[in-house]
Design a protein around this motif. Structure first.
Motif: not given
Length: 315
Positions: A49-68
């Protein structure tokens, strides 16, 4: 007029087919590969789930990037992403070969209510990759599971999590380091981790941190403690990423970095993690590693959290 209209439609169609369009792109349902989907290794990214500010703990964005990137570079992989914490529909794990956890941790770790069900999957040989805060769980029951799953974990009042630029020791010869050149990068690097048996893990990223990486407060939950001070004074090397071959035949990987989303543009930082996921899936990592194009600014921005409103003071 018709000609101009057709050109506009063609341009729209081109961009609608780009990497940024939808989750189905990440789920990689295309049939361009020679391998059938049944023959592919299934990698399930579980984004917290979302936590921290923009650019930190970007779990969703990081997972989609690596998966792609995995789907684009490896025809033998089918990487999928589930968002917003542990999935309610557990059928996503059907046929999975690796679970990648990228989330917040500690007492609110998303896996804590699901320890027994994940343990059953692990005992079937599913690989586990835990990144950043997801390597922290409470000491005791959850910590003991992590001993078995990934070989160790971050323990409060024992481990520390400073932001610094570590001087990495020489990378070991391992499939995970294939094609990875030495790099220096600022991140929130956890170290002084609690391992069940240091002889059973393979350190991948290690360093000799300075005492100045610790917080001034001498007994803080994650910043300083008597145990880490003694080990740093004694010159003991600290592991920040490691590979683990489990007794059940499965493989696992722990990685303490990953706080800062912008670090994924570093080709060697990114390659190390992609290599590790492929290795955990028991696939061969090429000598050059998993080579991917440096993400563009648009790719890095894709799925980032919206900026949080500035704080206001009262009185």
């Amino acid at each position: 007029m018709d000609r101009h209209f057709n050109i506009i439609i063609a341009v729209i169609a081109f961009f609608s087919c780009s990497v940024f369009t939808a989750q189905s792109e990440v789920n990689h349902k295309s049939t361009n590969y020679n391998n059938t989907k049944a023959q592919k290794k299934k990698i399930v990214f579980v984004a917290g789930k979302d936590s921290h500010g923009r650019g930190e703990h970007e779990f969703k964005a990081g997972c989609y990037l690596l998966a792609r990137l995995l789907n684009e570079s490896r025809p033998d992989i089918d990487a999928v992403v589930t968002e917003n914490g542990w999935p309610e529909d557990l059928t996503i794990f059907d046929g999975a070969n690796v679970i990648v956890m990228y989330s917040d941790g500690a007492n609110e770790h998303m896996v804590i209510p699901h320890l027994e069900e994940v343990d059953k999957l692990v005992k079937k040989g599913i690989g586990i990759v835990a990144m950043h805060y997801s390597i922290e769980v409470p000491k005791g029951k959850a910590g003991n599971y992590f001993y078995n799953w990934i070989g160790g974990y971050f323990e409060a009042y024992y481990s520390v999590n400073p932001f610094f630029i570590p001087e990495m020791v020489k990378l070991p010869k391992h499939q995970i380091t294939n094609g990875v050149k030495p790099f220096k990068i600022r991140d929130e690097w956890y170290y002084h981790l609690r391992f069940a048996n240091t002889k059973k893990i393979t350190p991948i990223l290690s360093t000799y941190p300075r005492l100045t990486t610790l917080l001034p407060e001498e007994n803080s939950i994650r910043g300083n403690n008597e145990f880490v001070r003694k080990d740093l004074q004694d010159g003991k090397i600290q592991t920040m990423a490691w590979a683990f071959k489990r007794t059940d035949g499965g493989r696992s990987f722990g990685f303490s970095g990953g706080h800062t989303h912008s670090n994924w543009v570093n080709d060697d930082f990114r390659k190390l993690i992609l290599n590790a996921i492929v290795w955990t899936a028991k696939l061969k990592v090429p000598d050059s590693g998993i080579v991917t194009k440096t993400p563009s600014a648009a790719e890095m921005e894709y799925l980032l959290k919206a900026p949080r409103p500035p704080r206001t003071t009262h009185g």
